[in-house]
Structure formats: C-alpha cells, structure tokens
Design a protein around this motif. Structure first.
Motif, mmCIF file in Angstrom:
data_model
loop_
_atom_site.group_PDB
_atom_site.id
_atom_site.type_symbol
_atom_site.label_atom_id
_atom_site.label_comp_id
_atom_site.label_asym_id
_atom_site.label_seq_id
_atom_site.Cartn_x
_atom_site.Cartn_y
_atom_site.Cartn_z
ATOM 1 N N ILE A 7 -0.121 -12.746 11.206
ATOM 2 C CA ILE A 7 -0.202 -11.986 9.954
ATOM 3 C C ILE A 7 0.481 -10.632 10.100
ATOM 4 N N LEU A 8 0.213 -9.947 11.220
ATOM 5 C CA LEU A 8 0.820 -8.631 11.457
ATOM 6 C C LEU A 8 2.343 -8.742 11.476
ATOM 7 N N LEU A 9 2.854 -9.746 12.174
ATOM 8 C CA LEU A 9 4.304 -9.954 12.253
ATOM 9 C C LEU A 9 4.879 -10.215 10.866
ATOM 10 N N SER A 10 4.193 -11.031 10.093
ATOM 11 C CA SER A 10 4.631 -11.357 8.737
ATOM 12 C C SER A 10 4.657 -10.104 7.853
ATOM 13 N N LEU A 11 3.611 -9.263 7.952
ATOM 14 C CA LEU A 11 3.551 -8.034 7.146
ATOM 15 C C LEU A 11 4.694 -7.080 7.498
ATOM 16 N N LYS B 240 -24.319 -14.657 4.708
ATOM 17 C CA LYS B 240 -23.161 -15.387 5.222
ATOM 18 C C LYS B 240 -21.889 -14.820 4.584
ATOM 19 N N LYS B 241 -20.945 -14.428 5.448
ATOM 20 C CA LYS B 241 -19.675 -13.904 4.933
ATOM 21 C C LYS B 241 -18.821 -15.057 4.423
ATOM 22 N N PRO B 242 -18.112 -14.836 3.321
ATOM 23 C CA PRO B 242 -17.228 -15.905 2.842
ATOM 24 C C PRO B 242 -16.077 -16.106 3.829
ATOM 25 N N SER B 243 -15.621 -17.331 3.964
ATOM 26 C CA SER B 243 -14.502 -17.571 4.876
ATOM 27 C C SER B 243 -13.228 -17.816 4.058
ATOM 28 N N PHE B 244 -12.137 -17.332 4.616
ATOM 29 C CA PHE B 244 -10.845 -17.450 3.942
ATOM 30 C C PHE B 244 -9.858 -18.164 4.846
ATOM 31 N N THR B 245 -8.835 -18.772 4.249
ATOM 32 C CA THR B 245 -7.757 -19.345 5.053
ATOM 33 C C THR B 245 -6.844 -18.208 5.503
ATOM 34 N N VAL B 246 -6.017 -18.485 6.479
ATOM 35 C CA VAL B 246 -5.085 -17.475 6.983
ATOM 36 C C VAL B 246 -4.159 -16.992 5.874
ATOM 37 N N ASP B 247 -3.714 -17.924 5.016
ATOM 38 C CA ASP B 247 -2.831 -17.539 3.908
ATOM 39 C C ASP B 247 -3.538 -16.618 2.918
ATOM 40 N N GLU B 248 -4.811 -16.909 2.634
ATOM 41 C CA GLU B 248 -5.569 -16.050 1.727
ATOM 42 C C GLU B 248 -5.727 -14.639 2.305
ATOM 43 N N ILE B 249 -6.037 -14.587 3.581
ATOM 44 C CA ILE B 249 -6.199 -13.290 4.251
ATOM 45 C C ILE B 249 -4.868 -12.542 4.243
ATOM 46 N N LYS B 250 -3.779 -13.284 4.487
ATOM 47 C CA LYS B 250 -2.450 -12.659 4.485
ATOM 48 C C LYS B 250 -2.161 -12.060 3.107
ATOM 49 N N ARG B 251 -2.459 -12.793 2.039
ATOM 50 C CA ARG B 251 -2.245 -12.286 0.678
ATOM 51 C C ARG B 251 -3.115 -11.066 0.404
ATOM 52 N N LYS B 252 -4.359 -11.106 0.852
ATOM 53 C CA LYS B 252 -5.263 -9.962 0.675
ATOM 54 C C LYS B 252 -4.700 -8.725 1.382
ATOM 55 N N VAL C 251 0.277 -3.044 -0.408
ATOM 56 C CA VAL C 251 1.047 -2.714 -1.611
ATOM 57 C C VAL C 251 0.380 -1.571 -2.358
ATOM 58 N N TYR C 252 -0.947 -1.597 -2.407
ATOM 59 C CA TYR C 252 -1.703 -0.581 -3.147
ATOM 60 C C TYR C 252 -1.395 0.827 -2.632
ATOM 61 N N GLN C 253 -1.240 0.956 -1.319
ATOM 62 C CA GLN C 253 -0.994 2.266 -0.704
ATOM 63 C C GLN C 253 -0.383 2.010 0.660
ATOM 64 N N ASP C 254 0.538 2.869 1.100
ATOM 65 C CA ASP C 254 1.107 2.699 2.441
ATOM 66 C C ASP C 254 -0.015 2.746 3.472
ATOM 67 N N ARG C 255 0.023 1.839 4.423
ATOM 68 C CA ARG C 255 -1.008 1.777 5.464
ATOM 69 C C ARG C 255 -0.375 1.871 6.837
ATOM 70 N N CYS C 256 -1.148 2.337 7.813
ATOM 71 C CA CYS C 256 -0.671 2.331 9.193
ATOM 72 C C CYS C 256 -1.214 1.071 9.881
#
Length: 157
Positions: free
Chosen positions: A47-51, A3-15, A21-26
């Motif tokens: 999330i994409l819009l926020s990023l 079973k995969k762990p489930s995260f809230t949208v905010d947690e996923i956004k922070r991840k 931040v670690y490296q520029d991403r496309c």
C-alpha cells in the motif's frame, strides 16, 4: 468486546488514498493510520509503495505545504517548523527545501508584526519584564534568538 470491521487491502488502500487527498500527509501519519487497520507487513509495504507511486504520498510536498501553512497561519518561526518536521521524521534535505518556501522579507515583516501586536496587548509596565515576556513569546513561536533580541529591542525602544 467491540469487534473492529475488517476491510480488504483494496478498501484500505482507497481509504488511505482519500486520507492523503484530503490533506498532505507524511509517511509517519500514514504508517500510524495503517497500524490502526492491523495490516500484515507485506500489505503495508504494498500500500505504501502504491501511495508513493501514484503520488498520493510525497514527503517533499508535505514538508513544503507544512512549512508554508504553519508560517502563514500560525506565525511559527523556522526553528519551530524544523522541530515539528523532525518530529515527523522528515529528512534534512526536505526540511531545507521546505524552509525555502518561506520568503525572507515576509519572515522579517512577520516577526515585527507579531512583536508589535504582542507588545500592545501586554499589560506589563516594567520594561525589563515586558521584554522578557515578548522574548519568551517569540521563543515559543520558534524564531531565532538573535533575531528575537534585535526585534524586541527595536520595538520596545
């Protein structure tokens, strides 16, 4: 079944913010990462819009740092960089901007240096085969054909 762990949208956004931040991403890399979290389309968009708004995700910045890095560290030519950026769905405008990051004199000096170094380590004694190996090597690196022939002829003569 695992079973995969489930995260809230905010947690996923922070991840994903940490991921960016670690490296520029496309966008493609971030979209792939979001697929791993099995998000609903609305959450993905949010999330994409926020990023993008918070400048964690910037396609132009990614393209520029990608081109600089691959040229300086891996000694890639412009053709290879273009192909790799297209593979990551980067726009033609951003690819053009990214290639401006590579200094022309540095580019020419780089291909001469790479060719001379490769020429020294090749054990081929037949001049024709030696040139062919150099040309193939530089083609894989992604340099332009005319430039390759010019440099190989100068280095091997």
């Amino acid at each position: 079944m695992i079973k995969k762990p489930s995260f809230t949208v905010d947690e996923i956004k922070r991840k994903l913010e940490q991921y960016c931040v670690y490296q520029d991403r496309c966008h493609k890399e971030v979209a792939q990462k979001m697929r791993d979290f099995n998000l609903i389309p609305e959450a993905k968009e949010m999330i994409l819009l926020s990023l993008i708004q918070d400048n964690f995700l910037n396609e132009e910045r990614f393209a520029k740092s990608f081109a600089r890095g691959k040229f300086r560290i891996k000694n890639w030519g412009k053709q290879r960089i273009i192909i790799e950026l297209k593979f990551r769905d980067i726009s033609a405008y951003n690819i053009k901007t990214a290639l401006k990051e590579i200094d022309e004199q540095e580019y020419i000096a780089s291909i001469y240096r790479i060719t001379e170094n490769r020429n020294e380590v090749l054990s081929e004694s037949d001049g024709y085969k030696r040139k062919k190996k150099l040309i193939d090597f530089l083609m894989r690196k992604g340099f332009e054909t005319e430039l390759i022939y010019k440099v190989v002829n100068e280095v091997t003569s």
